[in-house]
Design an enzyme around this catalytic site. Structure first.
Site, PDB file in Angstrom:
ATOM      1  N   ASP A 163     -39.062  30.582  13.804  1.00  0.00           N
ATOM      2  CA  ASP A 163     -38.635  30.207  12.527  1.00  0.00           C
ATOM      3  C   ASP A 163     -37.168  31.181  12.569  1.00  0.00           C
ATOM      4  O   ASP A 163     -37.351  32.149  12.537  1.00  0.00           O
ATOM      5  CB  ASP A 163     -39.454  30.451  11.303  1.00  0.00           C
ATOM      6  CG  ASP A 163     -38.633  30.397   9.968  1.00  0.00           C
ATOM      7  OD1 ASP A 163     -37.493  29.779   9.994  1.00  0.00           O
ATOM      8  OD2 ASP A 163     -39.445  30.182   9.128  1.00  0.00           O
ATOM      9  N   VAL A 164     -36.037  30.280  12.753  1.00  0.00           N
ATOM     10  CA  VAL A 164     -34.805  31.107  12.668  1.00  0.00           C
ATOM     11  C   VAL A 164     -34.360  31.999  11.560  1.00  0.00           C
ATOM     12  O   VAL A 164     -33.776  32.957  11.517  1.00  0.00           O
ATOM     13  CB  VAL A 164     -33.723  30.349  12.805  1.00  0.00           C
ATOM     14  CG1 VAL A 164     -33.671  29.654  14.231  1.00  0.00           C
ATOM     15  CG2 VAL A 164     -33.332  29.178  11.811  1.00  0.00           C
ATOM     16  N   ASN A 224     -28.490  26.568  16.695  1.00  0.00           N
ATOM     17  CA  ASN A 224     -27.971  25.129  16.346  1.00  0.00           C
ATOM     18  C   ASN A 224     -29.178  24.657  15.033  1.00  0.00           C
ATOM     19  O   ASN A 224     -28.797  23.671  14.415  1.00  0.00           O
ATOM     20  CB  ASN A 224     -28.424  24.397  17.637  1.00  0.00           C
ATOM     21  CG  ASN A 224     -28.672  22.757  17.364  1.00  0.00           C
ATOM     22  OD1 ASN A 224     -27.837  21.860  17.080  1.00  0.00           O
ATOM     23  ND2 ASN A 224     -30.005  22.509  17.383  1.00  0.00           N
ATOM     24  N   TYR A 232     -26.056  22.917   1.658  1.00  0.00           N
ATOM     25  CA  TYR A 232     -25.669  22.407   2.906  1.00  0.00           C
ATOM     26  C   TYR A 232     -24.071  22.928   3.216  1.00  0.00           C
ATOM     27  O   TYR A 232     -23.817  23.839   4.350  1.00  0.00           O
ATOM     28  CB  TYR A 232     -25.818  21.293   3.274  1.00  0.00           C
ATOM     29  CG  TYR A 232     -25.698  20.791   4.757  1.00  0.00           C
ATOM     30  CD1 TYR A 232     -26.778  20.956   5.601  1.00  0.00           C
ATOM     31  CD2 TYR A 232     -24.474  20.235   5.403  1.00  0.00           C
ATOM     32  CE1 TYR A 232     -26.618  20.375   6.964  1.00  0.00           C
ATOM     33  CE2 TYR A 232     -24.445  19.712   6.447  1.00  0.00           C
ATOM     34  CZ  TYR A 232     -25.610  20.010   7.496  1.00  0.00           C
ATOM     35  OH  TYR A 232     -25.277  19.672   8.705  1.00  0.00           O
ATOM     36  N   LYS A 237     -22.790  25.853   5.597  1.00  0.00           N
ATOM     37  CA  LYS A 237     -21.960  25.529   6.930  1.00  0.00           C
ATOM     38  C   LYS A 237     -20.691  26.161   6.598  1.00  0.00           C
ATOM     39  O   LYS A 237     -19.877  26.755   7.632  1.00  0.00           O
ATOM     40  CB  LYS A 237     -21.915  23.952   6.974  1.00  0.00           C
ATOM     41  CG  LYS A 237     -23.266  23.437   7.251  1.00  0.00           C
ATOM     42  CD  LYS A 237     -23.789  23.882   8.527  1.00  0.00           C
ATOM     43  CE  LYS A 237     -25.267  23.148   8.988  1.00  0.00           C
ATOM     44  NZ  LYS A 237     -25.463  23.552  10.303  1.00  0.00           N
TER      45      LYS A 237
END
Ligand SMILES: NC(=O)c1ccc[n+]([C@@H]2O[C@H](COP(=O)([O-])OP(=O)(O)OC[C@H]3O[C@@H](n4cnc5c(N)ncnc54)[C@H](O)[C@@H]3O)[C@@H](O)[C@H]2O)c1
Length: 248
Positions: free
Chosen positions: A60-61, A87, A155, A159
């Site tokens: 799990d990043v 990614n 999101y 980003k």
């Protein structure tokens, strides 16, 4: 000799979509690759198919402890990590601000933003010790502008954060030979985008001057360049791969 011969790469979110395409290309170009993902079954099957230069580690990043385990596993099997592709990402519900919950906001940011921060922190000491490395952070066109039809506040914020952190770390660690760049895909045909565009009722390609969505491999080619020594003086920059979608 492949364009990534001698490199040890970690690619997160590699069980499907763009991460899978990056892993396939990196192996073809001679890298040794640690594929990580929450999806253990898919990740293991892909690593098995890719052969002895691929290793899958469940991760799990958003979990710092998992990052330690990934770096340990990479070093034990292949040696110091010299390429990281951050990614893994999630989009969350495509909703307006007033309908978007605090819980979803934190969930999206923990994967997309905290995950990238933890990844860079985990690999940097080894890269500095090795005399350099390349980090490729996958942002989005949602990190270049507000993409109201296909995104949400979390999101978009996460980003933009990835794009900002990329520049900071590139500037802070350039003297150690570490390059850090961000990649900003537009509409790419992966499971994530197919479900997001289904919610919009299709028609996504109409807003792309090249007239179509991209194949994941078309992004992998840019990631490959940035990971390779061909990009030896490219750092702190953003690379948009969107068929001219945000150009006009
Ligand atoms: N598809 C697009 O059009 C598009 C556009 C711009 C940016 N992106 C970005 O590109 C990246 C890859 O997207 P994709 O379209 O291939 O997505 P995808 O959903 O097809 O694949 C993402 C992978 O990440 C994994 N993952 C999710 N959460 C994770 C976590 N916490 N830890 C580890 N792995 C996790 C998933 O299991 C999955 O295998 C993401 O960062 C995404 O935001 C995608």
């Amino acid at each position: 000799m492949g364009r990534l011969a001698g490199k040890v790469a970690v690619i997160t979110g590699a069980a499907q979509g763009m991460g899978e395409a990056h892993a396939r290309l990196f192996i073809r170009e001679g890298a040794q690759v640690v594929l990580t993902d929450l999806n253990e079954e898919g990740g293991r099957a892909l690593a098995h198919e890719l052969g002895g230069n691929a290793l899958f580690v469940r991760q799990d990043v958003a979990c710092a402890g998992d990052w330690e385990a990934v770096v340990r596993a990479a070093e034990a099997r292949f040696g110091p990590v010299t390429v990281l592709v951050n990614n893994a990402g999630i989009i969350g519900p495509v909703k307006g601000l007033l309908e978007f919950s605090e819980e979803d906001y934190l969930r999206v940011c923990s994967v997309n933003q905290l995950g990238v921060f933890l990844g860079m922190k985990a690999v940097l000491p080894g890269m500095i010790k090795a005399g350099g490395g390349s980090i490729v952070n996958i942002s989005s066109i949602a990190g270049m502008l507000g993409t109201k039809e296909s995104s949400n506040a979390a999101y978009c914020a996460s980003k933009w954060a990835v794009r900002g952190m990329t520049k900071l770390v590139a500037a802070q660690h350039g003297a150690s030979g570490v390059r850090v760049n961000s990649v900003h895909p537009g509409y790419i045909l992966t499971p994530m985008m197919i479900s997001a565009t289904d919610e919009q009722g299709g028609g996504a390609a109409d807003v792309i001057p090249l007239g179509r969505m991209a194949r994941p491999e078309e992004v992998s080619n840019v990631v490959l360049f940035l990971a390779s020594d061909e990009a030896s003086f490219v750092s702190g920059t953003e690379h948009v791969v969107d068929g001219a979608m945000i150009a006009g």
